[in-house]
Write a protein that holds these residues in place. Structure first.
Motif, mmCIF file in Angstrom:
data_model
loop_
_atom_site.group_PDB
_atom_site.id
_atom_site.type_symbol
_atom_site.label_atom_id
_atom_site.label_comp_id
_atom_site.label_asym_id
_atom_site.label_seq_id
_atom_site.Cartn_x
_atom_site.Cartn_y
_atom_site.Cartn_z
ATOM 1 N N ALA A 1 1.624 9.188 -3.959
ATOM 2 C CA ALA A 1 2.200 8.221 -5.238
ATOM 3 C C ALA A 1 3.718 8.357 -5.038
ATOM 4 O O ALA A 1 4.561 7.404 -5.314
ATOM 5 N N ALA A 2 4.083 9.460 -4.563
ATOM 6 C CA ALA A 2 5.694 9.736 -4.503
ATOM 7 C C ALA A 2 6.407 8.980 -3.519
ATOM 8 O O ALA A 2 7.589 8.365 -3.558
ATOM 9 N N LEU A 3 5.730 8.945 -2.397
ATOM 10 C CA LEU A 3 6.374 8.437 -1.020
ATOM 11 C C LEU A 3 6.923 6.959 -1.106
ATOM 12 O O LEU A 3 8.033 6.561 -1.038
ATOM 13 N N PRO A 4 6.181 5.965 -1.847
ATOM 14 C CA PRO A 4 6.445 4.475 -2.041
ATOM 15 C C PRO A 4 7.556 4.748 -2.925
ATOM 16 O O PRO A 4 8.533 3.758 -2.911
ATOM 17 N N LEU A 5 7.500 5.472 -3.853
ATOM 18 C CA LEU A 5 8.229 5.410 -5.051
ATOM 19 C C LEU A 5 9.890 5.733 -4.411
ATOM 20 O O LEU A 5 10.868 5.401 -4.885
ATOM 21 N N ILE A 6 9.813 6.989 -3.543
ATOM 22 C CA ILE A 6 10.872 7.271 -3.062
ATOM 23 C C ILE A 6 11.773 6.360 -2.167
ATOM 24 O O ILE A 6 12.654 6.044 -2.192
ATOM 25 N N ALA A 7 10.762 5.419 -1.288
ATOM 26 C CA ALA A 7 11.150 4.515 -0.561
ATOM 27 C C ALA A 7 11.827 3.492 -1.319
ATOM 28 O O ALA A 7 12.944 2.670 -0.952
ATOM 29 N N LEU A 8 11.361 3.111 -2.475
ATOM 30 C CA LEU A 8 11.804 2.235 -3.596
ATOM 31 C C LEU A 8 13.161 2.514 -4.061
ATOM 32 O O LEU A 8 14.073 1.772 -4.356
ATOM 33 N N THR A 9 13.637 3.827 -4.180
ATOM 34 C CA THR A 9 15.037 4.217 -4.366
ATOM 35 C C THR A 9 15.890 3.864 -3.489
ATOM 36 O O THR A 9 17.119 3.908 -3.679
ATOM 37 N N LEU A 10 15.376 3.678 -2.176
ATOM 38 C CA LEU A 10 16.425 3.644 -1.079
ATOM 39 C C LEU A 10 16.554 1.982 -0.702
ATOM 40 O O LEU A 10 17.439 1.562 -0.254
ATOM 41 N N ALA B 1 14.798 18.819 2.217
ATOM 42 C CA ALA B 1 16.211 19.180 2.408
ATOM 43 C C ALA B 1 17.146 18.039 2.254
ATOM 44 O O ALA B 1 18.162 17.944 1.601
ATOM 45 N N ALA B 2 16.656 16.761 2.779
ATOM 46 C CA ALA B 2 17.481 15.642 2.933
ATOM 47 C C ALA B 2 17.558 15.100 1.531
ATOM 48 O O ALA B 2 18.601 14.594 1.047
ATOM 49 N N ALA B 3 16.673 15.255 0.847
ATOM 50 C CA ALA B 3 16.478 14.594 -0.477
ATOM 51 C C ALA B 3 17.506 15.363 -1.595
ATOM 52 O O ALA B 3 18.400 14.971 -2.356
ATOM 53 N N LEU C 1 18.826 11.477 2.524
ATOM 54 C CA LEU C 1 17.484 10.762 2.702
ATOM 55 C C LEU C 1 17.707 9.197 2.737
ATOM 56 O O LEU C 1 18.335 8.606 2.313
ATOM 57 N N THR C 2 16.986 8.957 4.105
ATOM 58 C CA THR C 2 17.297 7.546 4.583
ATOM 59 C C THR C 2 15.624 6.891 5.084
ATOM 60 O O THR C 2 14.914 7.632 5.116
ATOM 61 N N ILE C 3 15.478 5.767 5.374
ATOM 62 C CA ILE C 3 14.372 4.932 5.454
ATOM 63 C C ILE C 3 13.943 5.354 7.235
ATOM 64 O O ILE C 3 12.808 5.695 7.247
ATOM 65 N N PRO C 4 15.101 5.440 7.919
ATOM 66 C CA PRO C 4 14.803 6.032 9.245
ATOM 67 C C PRO C 4 14.102 7.317 9.124
ATOM 68 O O PRO C 4 12.937 7.774 9.939
ATOM 69 N N LEU C 5 14.617 8.344 8.143
ATOM 70 C CA LEU C 5 14.241 9.814 8.262
ATOM 71 C C LEU C 5 12.704 9.610 7.697
ATOM 72 O O LEU C 5 11.865 10.453 8.208
ATOM 73 N N LEU C 6 12.427 9.022 6.773
ATOM 74 C CA LEU C 6 11.149 9.101 6.191
ATOM 75 C C LEU C 6 10.232 8.388 7.191
ATOM 76 O O LEU C 6 8.972 8.868 7.049
#
Length: 431
Positions: free
Chosen positions: A31-40, A94-96, A101-106
């Motif tokens: 649930a969190a990863l798509p929402l984290i990606a949406l913040t980027l 740690a990046a967060a 934190l970036t899309i390439p890192l994710l």
């Protein structure tokens, strides 16, 4: 209860606990990863890159990974892999915290987690017959419990927890998943030792990998069991890639509502896993698999047409029920008919076909949403699922299933003589 049966039940209990704990962490990150990606980013194609990256290891290393698992100790493979994944998740956390934190890192982390999943999932599939023997009914019960716990944790408890933890910071759900991997590794390490498969003398890794792949492609039943999730993953990843955006733009729900939407799907999955054995007995395994595939296609069609969160939740629940039943029946059948020394390779070949199809679905979903409309990937996915149901119905028919089980029985046939291994007489009810 004999000592061997007691040992197998204890070992299964530890495996079940380990996968339950790990599944809770997976649900948090799912649930969190798509929402984290949406913040980027709000770019559907960028979101597709993160989704697809986790499936690429199966494309690059799937069959070779299965050959390695057949050579390695299954228990050690699982606990080392989970320990490594726990350490890996510290990087994006740690990046967060540092706001780098970036899309390439994710995407990179998603790829490495997928690589770990390749080894863990293949070893876990091969480990279950090691623990319980090869009685189909017993394997169905065990897979039902594993799938039920996985669905309850990764789908019911995990997504709302992930959405809630994300409110505390982007690093928090990632760290929660890392802790779950670590606990799983510690539990798996306590599993009882299992006999190693007899090694195939003087064969290279590539030759062994080729043998496992050809075993699947020569058998129409195994090929049908592999093609269904492969085609299904094209459809499901097309949906998953745009689901968060679909929920936000078309259904008007936020992060909390998205977690509840995933919970509805998991509720259906839990029900499907629970009734899978009953469906197999009532309809026959082949017919049950065809029915669940048709249900999935119709449910995705309903999701595409949904105009409010309630209709979407119902459609996802029905789809989850079909998937939950399929993911109990199909692996149980495969574990019952495949020779032990080929189990890792056959499982990884089947999974590779499914996972290799996933990037196609992810990028296709992103492209369709960009070029047309956010609902277009869902309608296309439904059409593909229904077409797949019609094509593979004869490949996984009841007649083929019954013939394969007869051949896999002791003395049943030359192709399956090595697989005629079952639990001690009268032990099927131990689970």
């Amino acid at each position: 209860m004999s000592a061997d049966v007691g040992k197998s039940v204890t070992g299964f209990g530890r495996l079940w606990t380990a996968q339950t704990v790990s599944s809770l962490g997976d649900g948090v990150s799912h649930a969190a990863l798509p929402l984290i990606a949406l913040t980027l980013t709000r770019d559907p194609m960028a979101l597709a890159v993160v989704t697809a990256a986790g499936t690429l290891p199966w494309l690059l290393f799937g069959v070779l990974g299965g050959a390695l698992v057949d050579r390695w100790d299954h228990r050690r493979t699982m606990w080392v892999t989970d320990a490594a994944r726990a350490a890996l998740l510290a990087i994006p956390a740690a990046a967060a915290v540092l706001d780098v934190l970036t899309i390439p890192l994710l995407a990179t982390v998603s790829f490495l987690l997928g690589l770990g999943g390749l080894f863990f999932d293949t070893a876990a599939t091969a480990c279950l017959p090691d623990l319980l023997g090869r009685d189909p009914a017993r394997l169905e019960r065990a897979n039902s419990r594993l799938r039920g716990a996985q669905t309850a944790m990764s789908g019911l408890a995990g997504p709302p927890a992930g959405s809630a933890l994300l409110a505390l910071g982007r690093a928090v759900p990632l760290l929660a998943d890392a802790v779950s991997f670590l606990l799983s590794a510690l539990l798996v390490r306590t599993l009882p030792a299992a006999p190693r498969p007899v090694p195939e003398v003087r064969e290279s890794l590539l030759r062994q990998a080729r043998a496992g792949a050809s075993y699947v492609f020569r058998d129409r039943l195994l090929l049908g069991l592999a093609l269904r999730p492969a085609v299904g993953n094209v459809a499901f990843l097309a949906v998953e890639t745009v689901l968060a955006l679909f929920a936000h733009e078309r259904l008007g729900i936020g992060a909390h509502g998205f977690g509840l939407l995933l919970t509805a799907e998991a509720t259906g999955g839990l029900l499907g896993a629970g009734i899978a054995s009953h469906l197999g007995r009532r309809l026959g395994t082949g017919t049950a698999l065809t029915c669940t595939a048709a249900v999935e296609g119709l449910a995705v069609l309903g999701l595409a047409a949904a105009r409010n969160p309630y209709a979407a939740g119902l459609a996802l629940a029905v789809c989850g029920a079909g998937m939950g039943a399929t993911m109990v029946l199909a692996p149980s059948l495969r574990q019952a008919i495949v020779p032990p020394h080929l189990m890792g390779r056959v499982a990884s070949t089947s999974r590779m076909l499914a996972m290799c199809a996933a990037p196609v679905g992810a990028f296709t979903g992103g492209w369709l949403a960009t070029a047309y409309d956010i609902r277009t990937p869902l309608y296309c996915a439904a059409a593909l699922l229904l077409a797949m149901t019609a094509v593979t119905a004869t490949m996984t028919s009841d007649r083929r299933v019954e013939a394969a089980l007869r051949a896999a029985a002791p003395g049943g046939g030359p192709d399956h003589r090595a697989s005629g291994v079952s639990g001690p007489k009268g032990t099927a009810d131990a689970l």
